[in-house]
Design a protein around this motif. Structure first.
Motif, short mmCIF file in Angstrom:
data_model
loop_
_atom_site.label_atom_id
_atom_site.label_comp_id
_atom_site.label_asym_id
_atom_site.label_seq_id
_atom_site.Cartn_x
_atom_site.Cartn_y
_atom_site.Cartn_z
N LEU A 72 0.87 -1.18 0.00
CA LEU A 72 0.00 0.00 0.00
C LEU A 72 0.91 1.23 0.00
O LEU A 72 1.51 1.58 1.02
N LEU A 73 1.03 1.86 -1.17
CA LEU A 73 2.00 2.94 -1.33
C LEU A 73 1.30 4.29 -1.49
O LEU A 73 0.13 4.35 -1.88
N PHE A 74 2.03 5.33 -1.19
CA PHE A 74 1.48 6.68 -1.24
C PHE A 74 2.35 7.54 -2.16
O PHE A 74 3.58 7.56 -2.04
N LYS A 75 1.69 8.23 -3.07
CA LYS A 75 2.43 8.96 -4.10
C LYS A 75 1.97 10.42 -4.17
O LYS A 75 0.79 10.71 -3.94
N ASN A 76 2.90 11.29 -4.50
CA ASN A 76 2.61 12.72 -4.70
C ASN A 76 1.95 13.37 -3.48
O ASN A 76 1.02 14.17 -3.61
N CYS A 77 2.41 13.02 -2.32
CA CYS A 77 1.86 13.59 -1.08
C CYS A 77 2.69 14.82 -0.71
O CYS A 77 3.92 14.73 -0.62
N ASN A 78 2.02 15.93 -0.46
CA ASN A 78 2.76 17.08 0.05
C ASN A 78 3.08 16.84 1.53
O ASN A 78 2.70 15.82 2.12
N GLU A 79 3.76 17.79 2.13
CA GLU A 79 4.25 17.59 3.50
C GLU A 79 3.12 17.34 4.50
O GLU A 79 3.19 16.46 5.35
N THR A 80 2.05 18.12 4.36
CA THR A 80 0.92 17.97 5.29
C THR A 80 0.30 16.59 5.17
O THR A 80 0.05 15.91 6.17
#
Lengths: 96, 320
Positions: A72-80
């Protein structure tokens, strides 16, 4: 590659927990159940809430264990967004 | 019920206003007001509308409004929402940048729409609007999920240019925190219920630490933390109890506590019984702390001890 785009379902402020639950149940879980990897793409999402992220992923972590984070990956997340995801992930391991 | 709108009622001095409620006759609401000047926090307006809707519009009566500032109540939409002809004529100003009039939000879709419409009204930059959107989303969703309020959430907000501060009030006339949390916990009174509601990991939906798939039990802790980090007031009133987070003095270092009673606060009990929950909050834009910094603080206070207690690997999310 299985990519779930969050923006088109939530807008730039991802706060609707009902939408989060739908994404989890209808899109993320079916892919994970097949043993495949899923990437949550937060491109364009400027902000979110702890409650939204919790509704999105906590049940997956609770039921499948934190090892599911290998798929389960997370992509293009900003800092918040990154920080809120980290908080929810650690929180679920603390309280499992 | 009788309710008097005083000369001044903000979060710093909200207690006299609340103590003065006369809740003896629940069938009607009589509202009177200070004759010279009315200046009140949005929390007060949200409460007025919430009470008015509870008794039914036809059972609300206003005493003669003489205060010079009475058009403010008209502008904030109080009379319109209550269906009362105030006889006050005002020049409608563009609300952009100054206030969010009284609004009733009944479901999730309405909330999403409200937030998207609200942002331009606030006329703040993205950095400032972020905690405001966050607070409103979490508070109003709490009403939907826990209050069983038949009128939904009542909300309004005001920007004060002089103090560069945004004040937010959210009220409901639902079951209140104690009854909501009684399902899974057993608070002995309203103040203990408020304490539990503000403690991370506690939700009315389950007795299990960490909450359910849908409720983490952390939303109110986050909101109180936003107020704390910005050195602002945060007020929660439910049943007969009121909790007020006091402003943190400038010379004091900010430290977040899981137990709200460890914060610098006042606790008032045996107040007139508010059937439901009210939250008032200020967000000072001058004092505004970066939202990401707040998240760092929350993560530290919230989870630091996990490293001490857990021996197995702590998994982390992978950002690709």
């Amino acid at each position: 590659m299985n990519v779930v785009k969050i923006l088109e379902k939530t807008g730039s402020f991802a706060e609707n927990k009902d939408v989060a639950r739908d994404i989890r149940q209808k899109e993320i879980l079916p892919i994970l159940e097949q043993g495949k990897t899923v990437t949550l793409d937060f491109v364009g999402v400027e902000s979110t809430t702890q409650s939204f992220i919790h509704a999105l992923i906590s049940d997956i972590l609770r039921k499948k264990g934190p090892g599911i984070l290998e798929r389960l990956l997370f992509k293009n997340c900003n800092e918040t967004v990154q920080k809120l995801i980290k908080i929810v992930v650690v929180y679920m391991q603390e309280t499992k | 019920m009788k309710l008097h709108i005083p000369n001044s009622a903000f979060l710093g001095n909200i207690e006299p206003f609340i103590s003065s409620f006369d809740l003896s006759d629940q069938e009607k609401l009589e509202i009177t007001s200070n004759e010279k000047w009315i200046s009140v926090h949005p929390m007060v307006l949200s409460m007025l509308l919430s009470l008015g809707l509870s008794v039914g519009k036809k059972n609300v009566s206003f005493g003669e409004l003489k205060a010079k500032s009475r058009p403010y109540l008209e502008r904030m939409g109080l009379f319109k929402e209550l269906g009362v002809d105030s006889g006050i004529s005002i020049v409608e100003h563009e609300p952009s940048g100054r206030f969010i009039p009284l609004s009733r939000i009944s479901d999730s879709e309405e909330l999403t729409h409200f937030i998207s419409e609200m942002v331009p009204l606030l006329h703040t930059d993205a950095e400032h609007s972020e905690p405001i959107k966050y607070v409103i989303s979490e508070l109003v969703r709490n009403v939907f999920e826990h209050s069983e309020s038949s009128h939904g959430a009542i909300i309004c907000a005001q920007f004060y240019k002089k103090s560069n501060r945004i004040a937010i009030g959210v009220a409901d006339a639902g079951i209140g925190i104690k009854e909501s949390i009684d399902v899974s916990h057993n608070p002995k009174n309203d103040m203990e219920a408020i304490r539990l509601a503000l403690t991370p990991g506690v939700t009315g939906k389950t007795s299990r630490s960490g909450g359910t798939e849908f409720n983490a039990g952390a939303g109110l802790f986050f909101i109180k933390s936003i107020a704390k980090v910005n050195r602002d007031f945060f007020v929660m009133y439910s049943g007969s109890s009121l909790y007020k987070l006091l402003k943190t003095p400038q010379n004091k270092k900010i430290k977040l506590f899981p137990d709200p009673f460890s914060d610098r606060c006042t606790k008032r009990e045996h107040l007139p019984y508010w059937k439901g929950t009210v939250v008032g909050m200020d967000i000072s834009l001058d004092q505004h702390q970066d939202f990401d910094h707040l998240l760092d603080l929350i993560r530290n206070v919230y989870f630091e001890d996990i490293k001490k207690r857990k021996k197995e690997k702590i998994w982390r999310p992978r950002f690709v």
